[in-house]
Every structure is written in structure tokens, then in C-alpha cells.
Design a protein around this motif. Structure first.
Motif, PDB file in Angstrom:
ATOM      1  N   SER A 163       1.171  -1.477  -0.034  1.00 59.13           N
ATOM      2  CA  SER A 163      -0.126  -0.172  -0.245  1.00 59.13           C
ATOM      3  C   SER A 163       0.417   1.365  -0.029  1.00 59.13           C
ATOM      4  O   SER A 163       2.043   1.245   0.169  1.00 59.13           O
ATOM      5  CB  SER A 163      -0.672   0.174   0.685  1.00 59.13           C
ATOM      6  OG  SER A 163      -0.427   0.195   2.118  1.00 59.13           O
ATOM      7  N   PRO A 164       0.473   2.395  -0.467  1.00 61.60           N
ATOM      8  CA  PRO A 164       1.447   3.948  -0.399  1.00 61.60           C
ATOM      9  C   PRO A 164       1.781   4.063   1.117  1.00 61.60           C
ATOM     10  O   PRO A 164       3.137   4.861   0.651  1.00 61.60           O
ATOM     11  CB  PRO A 164      -0.038   4.845  -1.435  1.00 61.60           C
ATOM     12  CG  PRO A 164      -1.051   4.217  -1.615  1.00 61.60           C
ATOM     13  CD  PRO A 164      -1.215   2.934  -1.078  1.00 61.60           C
ATOM     14  N   ASP A 165       0.794   3.802   2.082  1.00 62.86           N
ATOM     15  CA  ASP A 165       1.972   3.927   3.325  1.00 62.86           C
ATOM     16  C   ASP A 165       2.470   2.500   3.789  1.00 62.86           C
ATOM     17  O   ASP A 165       3.331   3.139   4.757  1.00 62.86           O
ATOM     18  CB  ASP A 165       0.366   4.098   4.000  1.00 62.86           C
ATOM     19  CG  ASP A 165      -0.445   3.077   4.680  1.00 62.86           C
ATOM     20  OD1 ASP A 165      -0.918   2.162   3.967  1.00 62.86           O
ATOM     21  OD2 ASP A 165      -1.295   3.387   5.255  1.00 62.86           O
ATOM     22  N   GLY A 166       2.469   1.974   2.932  1.00 61.47           N
ATOM     23  CA  GLY A 166       3.350   0.669   3.247  1.00 61.47           C
ATOM     24  C   GLY A 166       2.928  -0.370   4.570  1.00 61.47           C
ATOM     25  O   GLY A 166       3.607  -1.116   5.194  1.00 61.47           O
ATOM     26  N   ARG A 167       1.980   0.406   5.134  1.00 60.30           N
ATOM     27  CA  ARG A 167       1.271  -0.780   6.204  1.00 60.30           C
ATOM     28  C   ARG A 167       0.527  -2.119   5.693  1.00 60.30           C
ATOM     29  O   ARG A 167      -0.023  -2.647   7.017  1.00 60.30           O
ATOM     30  CB  ARG A 167       0.182   0.109   6.935  1.00 60.30           C
ATOM     31  CG  ARG A 167       0.400   1.193   7.322  1.00 60.30           C
ATOM     32  CD  ARG A 167      -0.014   2.076   8.552  1.00 60.30           C
ATOM     33  NE  ARG A 167      -0.437   1.159   9.080  1.00 60.30           N
ATOM     34  CZ  ARG A 167      -2.166   1.844   9.952  1.00 60.30           C
ATOM     35  NH1 ARG A 167      -2.707   3.174   8.840  1.00 60.30           N
ATOM     36  NH2 ARG A 167      -2.920   1.064  10.246  1.00 60.30           N
ATOM     37  N   HIS A 168       0.444  -1.891   4.739  1.00 59.26           N
ATOM     38  CA  HIS A 168      -0.125  -3.303   3.550  1.00 59.26           C
ATOM     39  C   HIS A 168       0.390  -4.361   2.570  1.00 59.26           C
ATOM     40  O   HIS A 168       1.127  -2.879   2.046  1.00 59.26           O
ATOM     41  CB  HIS A 168      -1.702  -3.130   4.095  1.00 59.26           C
ATOM     42  CG  HIS A 168      -2.704  -2.254   5.434  1.00 59.26           C
ATOM     43  ND1 HIS A 168      -2.987  -1.411   5.394  1.00 59.26           N
ATOM     44  CD2 HIS A 168      -2.843  -3.650   5.672  1.00 59.26           C
ATOM     45  CE1 HIS A 168      -3.518  -1.092   5.805  1.00 59.26           C
ATOM     46  NE2 HIS A 168      -3.544  -2.036   7.118  1.00 59.26           N
ATOM     47  N   VAL A 169       0.333  -5.333   2.573  1.00 60.57           N
ATOM     48  CA  VAL A 169       1.092  -5.957   1.291  1.00 60.57           C
ATOM     49  C   VAL A 169      -0.361  -6.367   0.922  1.00 60.57           C
ATOM     50  O   VAL A 169      -1.715  -6.964   1.599  1.00 60.57           O
ATOM     51  CB  VAL A 169       1.619  -6.893   2.076  1.00 60.57           C
ATOM     52  CG1 VAL A 169       1.789  -7.774   2.542  1.00 60.57           C
ATOM     53  CG2 VAL A 169       2.037  -7.173   0.467  1.00 60.57           C
ATOM     54  N   ALA A 170      -0.364  -6.854  -0.645  1.00 62.25           N
ATOM     55  CA  ALA A 170      -2.118  -7.458  -1.710  1.00 62.25           C
ATOM     56  C   ALA A 170      -1.165  -8.583  -2.135  1.00 62.25           C
ATOM     57  O   ALA A 170      -0.210  -8.279  -2.714  1.00 62.25           O
ATOM     58  CB  ALA A 170      -2.954  -6.323  -1.782  1.00 62.25           C
ATOM     59  N   SER A 180      -1.981  -8.245   4.131  1.00 62.95           N
ATOM     60  CA  SER A 180      -1.550  -8.578   5.394  1.00 62.95           C
ATOM     61  C   SER A 180      -1.607  -7.397   5.863  1.00 62.95           C
ATOM     62  O   SER A 180      -0.830  -6.389   4.854  1.00 62.95           O
ATOM     63  CB  SER A 180      -1.194  -9.956   5.475  1.00 62.95           C
ATOM     64  OG  SER A 180       0.010 -10.379   4.864  1.00 62.95           O
ATOM     65  N   ALA A 181      -0.098  -7.367   6.982  1.00 56.37           N
ATOM     66  CA  ALA A 181       0.717  -6.078   7.602  1.00 56.37           C
ATOM     67  C   ALA A 181       1.951  -6.585   6.616  1.00 56.37           C
ATOM     68  O   ALA A 181       1.690  -8.496   6.436  1.00 56.37           O
ATOM     69  CB  ALA A 181       1.380  -6.308   8.982  1.00 56.37           C
TER      70      ALA A 181
END
Length: 56
Positions: free
Chosen positions: A7-14, A34-35
């Protein structure tokens, strides 16, 4: 499994992963989020497709 996308903020991954189902010519593509450390892994969508769907 596909290459993870952050994610753009780096808090999630898809990412997505494929599984075979009862019909050997059809695959289940499951989308996950997820994280970055894998915590909170959640399936967010399922799609059924045939291996040649990308040709259409």
C-alpha cells in the motif's frame, strides 16, 4: 502466488494465490491482504477462472 504489492503508506501488502478446485480446468484465485510481516492475513476476494481467461 503473485508478486506482493505494498500500500502507499507501507502498512499493508496485497497478493493473490491460485488453487485448483474440483474441476481440474478451473482455478480459484484468492486475493489476500496482510501486514508486511504476515500478521492479520485476510482473504478479501475469490474469483474462479479458467487458465485461458487472460486471452479474452
Amino acid at each position: 502466488m503473485t508478486r506482493p504489492v505494498f500500500s502507499p503508506d507501507g502498512r499493508h501488502v496485497a497478493f493473490s494465490a491460485y488453487e485448483t478446485v474440483s474441476d481440474p480446468d478451473t482455478y480459484l484465485r484468492r486475493l489476500y491482504v496482510s501486514a508486511p510481516d504476515g500478521a492479520g492475513l485476510t482473504a478479501i476476494a475469490d474469483t474462479y477462472e479458467e487458465p485461458t481467461d487472460w486471452l479474452g
